[in-house]
Structures are given as structure tokens and as C-alpha cells.
Design a protein around this motif. Structure first.
Motif, short mmCIF file in Angstrom:
data_model
loop_
_atom_site.label_atom_id
_atom_site.label_comp_id
_atom_site.label_asym_id
_atom_site.label_seq_id
_atom_site.Cartn_x
_atom_site.Cartn_y
_atom_site.Cartn_z
N HIS A 138 -6.82 4.89 0.56
CA HIS A 138 -5.38 4.75 0.83
C HIS A 138 -5.21 3.59 1.80
N SER A 139 -4.22 2.74 1.54
CA SER A 139 -4.05 1.52 2.32
C SER A 139 -2.80 1.57 3.20
N LEU A 140 -2.88 0.90 4.35
CA LEU A 140 -1.69 0.73 5.18
C LEU A 140 -0.62 -0.07 4.45
N LEU A 141 -1.02 -0.89 3.49
CA LEU A 141 -0.04 -1.65 2.70
C LEU A 141 0.86 -0.70 1.92
N HIS A 142 0.33 0.46 1.54
CA HIS A 142 1.13 1.44 0.80
C HIS A 142 2.25 2.02 1.66
N GLN A 143 2.08 1.99 2.99
CA GLN A 143 3.03 2.61 3.90
C GLN A 143 4.20 1.71 4.26
N VAL A 144 4.15 0.44 3.87
CA VAL A 144 5.26 -0.49 4.17
C VAL A 144 6.41 -0.18 3.22
N GLU A 145 7.57 0.11 3.78
CA GLU A 145 8.70 0.60 2.98
C GLU A 145 9.11 -0.35 1.86
N PHE A 146 9.11 -1.67 2.14
CA PHE A 146 9.63 -2.60 1.13
C PHE A 146 8.54 -3.08 0.16
N ILE A 147 7.33 -2.52 0.24
CA ILE A 147 6.31 -2.77 -0.79
C ILE A 147 6.36 -1.59 -1.74
#
Length: 532
Positions: A138-147
Motif C-alpha cells: 500500500h502506498s502513501l500515493l494512494h492516500q492523496v485525495e486528488f490522486i
């Protein structure tokens, strides 16, 4: 600058079943903890015992969002992570989050509840790519709202279990997974392969595997582009996970200095005059009740402090602007989308009923308008809307700048404006009036569209949900220099609904007229009738 994973790695002490090669670029703390639980048969309490700081370990019970929050990781000790995992997890997590969203602003005083993280633009719940999590990643990139898509697979992200549909908060917890990667409903997120262990799939994701070009552009932003984005304030109640065009908008703004991107091609916008913050507004000094302009203290932190300086005339001026905008909106609605429903509105507020029928049909346009105005002007009864005596009191009903809820998303953006462009003297507040006018218009418009889509009062919706932007957005670009204008952006999806979307039960002019079989049951009318 993108943090290099190798700079945060060392040699673990061997007390745990662990290998630093299992860590991927941009891996989240949640993912690291799940791997630890999986390979060491550990639970949440074991993670706290292994890595908790002195304050955490001294607690009898570890409860509360603060201790389980995976964005701040305030319950943990960095030295223990470095010693036992060979990974400076706290520092890496903080550096990645700051490089992704730490430089953005979004009306930073607005908090979605008392347990809000200091980071904005990050998901409250675990955001999952089903392809990544099958590999135990699981990536921190997944947690960015606008991604909105997984950067590695370009697949949609979800924030719930695909089987039981239960949302999973982004926190250290055993309440949502019976075992690592296994939901309590028995749905398994990991790949099942009897021929090879799950750990053989770990550590394979790197920045070179990112396929999404927009995410790559975001990661490659330089300091100049990030400084440009610091001037952008996105409306706090924007549901960014359901608004994919926000990332495109932010990237376009960031490239303004490099190339002449014309944002008007993609979005609608309106801009103020240059130097608007220096426009002088005539203000009689005697209206400040003993305060001279020379004694006047600048408002440079929050508009809510204005009253403490005896500046009620200034607040009254702003409230007057709000009142005028709402009245203008009401008139605009009646001239446009409600042009053919004015008699429907009168029939609705008169509480008219057909005496020869069990039920009297209600026009959805009239119901939406009345509910909208009742909400904005705090009418106790719907039948008081557009009542002539009470209409004269509309301005008195608007006592402050809040739209309809507290804490108010509008005030958060206005306070950000105050901090960036203080009101040095009460005569120089034209930029504030301009901003109030445009933000009130768009928020009022959103509230009306929400009532139009869902006019039925029996279907309850919280006001915060009604004024949230979903699928579209509102943003303010503050000037960088004194000779630059303020700009308000919104995308073209945020338009009025067509007049023919809803069905009016009185489609013809004849049917709209008052019938002889129609009687008003307005309380005032009933009281008058009872006198005779």
C-alpha cells in the motif's frame, strides 16, 4: 524533491522477522505494519510494545485517534524503528507527505472534526488499489485525495472492503482485519499462492513503475512550481477523491511560470482588478465609536478577531455584502431557472390545498427554492419565506459571515486571505469584499443545486453535505505581487441544472393559476378566517 528510500535504511538488529528489501518506494506505515504483523504473528498491541515511545508505553490503555494516527505517528519512537527495522519510518513518512501535499494550502484553519490531521488533501480512510494490495503493498500515493487512480496500475482506488463494503480508517487498528490482509467478513486482500510466500512479492514497487503521467509530473515539481501552488486555496468541503480534474488544475497552475497555460480553456474564472487591496473605500471615522484610524490595529490573523478591536462597522459592511449577494441570487433564480415557477412558489408558501383532493401536488422547483432560502436566512417556518414583512428583516437575519454551518469553510478561506493580505486600515478592504461576494455566490449556488437534486425534506441531509463540492471544485488564486489580481476558479461542471430535469405538476399557464377549489392554510390566513 523526491525522497530516496535508501537514505532512510540501515541494518536491523535481527530481533524481528524482517528484511529492508521488503520495503518499496512510497510505502505507507500501514503497509509496513501489516507486513510486520504477517511475518511475526503480531497484533496492534505488539506494534505499540515494539515501537511505542515512553509516553505511549506508560499508558495503561492506548486509545484515541492521536495514538493510532498513521500520518503523524506521534505514539512511536524513531530510534526503535531504526534499530529494529533498519528504517527511519517517521522521517521517511514525514518527508514523503511534505513532498506530496505539505506545501499546499486549503483554508488551513478549517478542520473536519476535532481529530483532524495537520495534513490536508489526505484521505481519512484507507484508500486501496486491489492490484497493489494483492502483493501486500500500500502506498502513501494512494492516500492523496486528488490522486484518483493507482499510479502503478492506473486502476480505480476504493476505500472499503469489496465484499462487506465497510470503510477502513487509515490508522493502526485490529478492528477491521481479523488477520493481516483478511477482513472480518473473510474477504482476503492478499494473493494466495501455495508455491511461493507472500513476502516474495514485497519490495518490488519503485518510482520507475509509476505509469500515471500526471502523478509523475506532480512528483517532479520544483520549488518554483510549489511556491506557485502555495497561492492556491481550494474550497475545504471539496470531495477531491470524486473530483479527478483537481490534479489537472493544480498542475496547470504550477506550470504558469514555465509556459503560458490558459486556464480558461479548462475552467471558468473571474478575476479582480489589479491592486484591488489598495482601493480606498470611504468609511466615516466617527462610525468606529471612539477608535481613530491612527489607533486602529490591523486585522492580520482572523476576521473573527475584528469585533475585539471595536470594528463592528467593518463587519457590518461585510455582512451587508453577503445579504446583497443572497438577495441578488434569489432574484437571479426567479428570472432564470424559476421563471416559470413563481406561482408555484406562491402556492407553496401560501400552504394552498385543493379541497376536493386528498393530496395537493408540490412543485419540486418551488420546494427547492423555499428550502434553500429558509436554510440561508434561518426562517423557522417555510411559509415565512418571501413573506413581505419578514423580507424586510432579511439583512437582520444575516448576523455574521458564516454561510450555514460552524466551523464555516468560507471563513477559513477568508482568514487565509487576511493572513496573506492584512486589512491595514479599515478603508482598504475592497479585496475582502470582492472575495466574499464571489465565494458566497458559489456556495449559495451549490446549496440550491443540492436542494434541487434532493428537494424532499423527508430525505435528511446535513448542511455540510449539501454545500460540499463533489465532481466539481472551487478555488482561489491569491496574487503573488501587488499588481496581480485575485482569481476565483471553478470548473464548467458546476452549472445550473436544466429547467426540464424535474417535472412540475403545473405545466401549463392555466394549471398554474389559482383554482376556485384551492384554499390557503397559511397559519395567518387560518387565524383571520377563525375571526369570522
Amino acid at each position: 524533491m523526491i525522497p530516496v528510500l535508501q537514505d532512510y535504511l540501515s541494518i536491523p538488529d535481527g530481533t524481528l522477522t524482517w528484511n529492508t528489501r521488503w520495503i518499496s518506494d512510497f510505502e505507507s506505515p500501514w503497509s509496513i505494519f501489516e507486513k510486520l504483523k504477517y511475518t511475526n504473528l503480531a497484533k496492534r498491541k505488539d506494534i505499540f510494545k515494539l515501537f511505542g515511545n515512553a509516553e505511549t508505553l506508560n499508558k495503561k490503555t492506548i486509545i484515541g485517534h492521536k495514538n493510532h494516527d498513521l500520518y503523524k505517528l506521534s505514539a512511536f519512537d524513531e530510534l526503535l524503528f531504526d534499530q529494529r527495522l533498519g528504517f527511519k519510518l517517521l522521517k521517511y513518512n514525514e518527508t514523503v507527505l511534505n513532498s506530496l501535499v505539505g506545501f499546499l494550502r486549503g483554508g488551513e484553519n478549517y478542520e473536519k472534526g476535532s481529530e483532524a490531521s495537520e495534513y490536508h488533501f489526505l484521505e481519512k480512510n484507507l484508500s486501496i488499489c486491489m492490484h497493489c494490495i494483492k502483493d501486500g503493498f500500500h502506498s502513501l500515493l494512494h492516500q492523496v485525495e486528488f490522486i484518483n487512480l493507482c499510479p502503478f496500475h492506473n486502476s480505480p482506488l476504493i476505500n472499503h472492503c469489496p465484499s462487506c463494503k465497510r470503510e477502513i480508517p487509515y490508522e493502526l487498528s485490529d478492528s477491521y482485519f481479523e488477520h493481516p490482509y483478511l477482513c472480518y467478513c473473510r474477504f482476503t486482500f492478499k494473493k494466495i499462492d501455495s508455491n511461493s510466500p507472500l513476502s516474495s512479492l514485497w519490495g518490488k514497487y519503485s518510482i520507475d513503475d509509476i505509469k500515471n503521467s500526471q502523478v509523475l509530473n506532480w512528483l517532479s515539481l520544483g520549488e518554483q512550481e510549489k511556491n506557485e501552488l502555495e497561492r492556491v486555496y481550494i474550497y475545504p468541503l471539496s470531495k477531491m477523491s470524486k473530483t479527478p480534474q483537481i490534479l489537472t488544475f493544480l498542475l496547470n497552475v504550477s506550470q504558469k511560470q514555465k509556459s503560458p497555460v490558459k486556464l480558461d480553456k479548462f475552467y471558468s474564472s473571474v478575476q479582480s482588478s489589479s491592486n484591488i487591496q489598495f482601493f480606498k473605500h470611504p468609511f466615516p471615522e466617527n462610525s468606529f465609536k471612539g477608535y481613530s484610524f491612527e489607533q486602529w490595529s490591523p486585522i492580520d490573523y482572523s476576521i473573527s478577531f475584528a469585533d475585539s478591536y471595536g470594528n463592528k462597522p467593518l463587519i457590518k459592511e461585510f455582512v451587508k455584502i453577503k445579504s446583497n449577494i443572497l438577495n441578488a441570487m434569489s432574484n437571479h433564480l426567479k428570472r432564470t431557472i424559476l421563471k416559470h415557477h413563481k406561482t408555484c412558489i406562491r402556492r407553496y408558501v401560501r400552504v394552498s390545498r385543493y379541497i376536493d383532493r386528498e393530496e395537493t401536488p408540490i412543485c419540486p422547483y418551488a420546494e427547492a427554492y423555499v428550502n434553500w432560502k429558509q436554510e440561508l436566512l434561518s426562517f423557522k417556518h417555510f411559509y415565512d419565506v418571501d413573506s413581505q414583512p419578514l423580507n424586510l428583516q432579511n439583512r437582520a437575519r444575516i448576523s455574521d459571515l458564516s454561510v450555514v454551518i460552524s466551523p464555516d469553510p468560507l471563513l477559513s478561506i477568508l482568514d487565509a486571505c487576511i493572513r496573506a493580505f492584512p486589512i491595514e486600515k479599515p478603508q482598504f478592504h475592497s479585496h475582502y469584499k470582492w472575495l466574499i461576494s464571489h465565494l458566497i455566490w458559489h456556495i449559495g449556488k451549490q446549496l440550491f443545486i443540492s436542494f434541487l437534486r434532493n428537494p424532499n425534506p423527508s430525505i435528511k441531509k446535513f448542511t455540510e453535505e449539501r454545500i460540499a463540492f463533489e465532481g466539481h471544485f472551487l478555488a482561489v488564486l491569491f496574487p503573488q505581487k501587488n499588481n496581480e489580481p485575485f482569481v476565483v476558479f471553478w470548473d464548467n461542471k458546476h452549472e445550473w441544472l436544466n429547467d426540464n430535469i424535474l417535472s412540475c405538476p403545473y405545466p401549463t399557464v392555466k394549471e398554474k393559476r389559482k383554482s376556485k377549489l384551492e384554499e390557503s392554510f397559511h397559519p395567518m390566513q387560518v387565524a383571520i378566517d377563525n375571526l369570522y
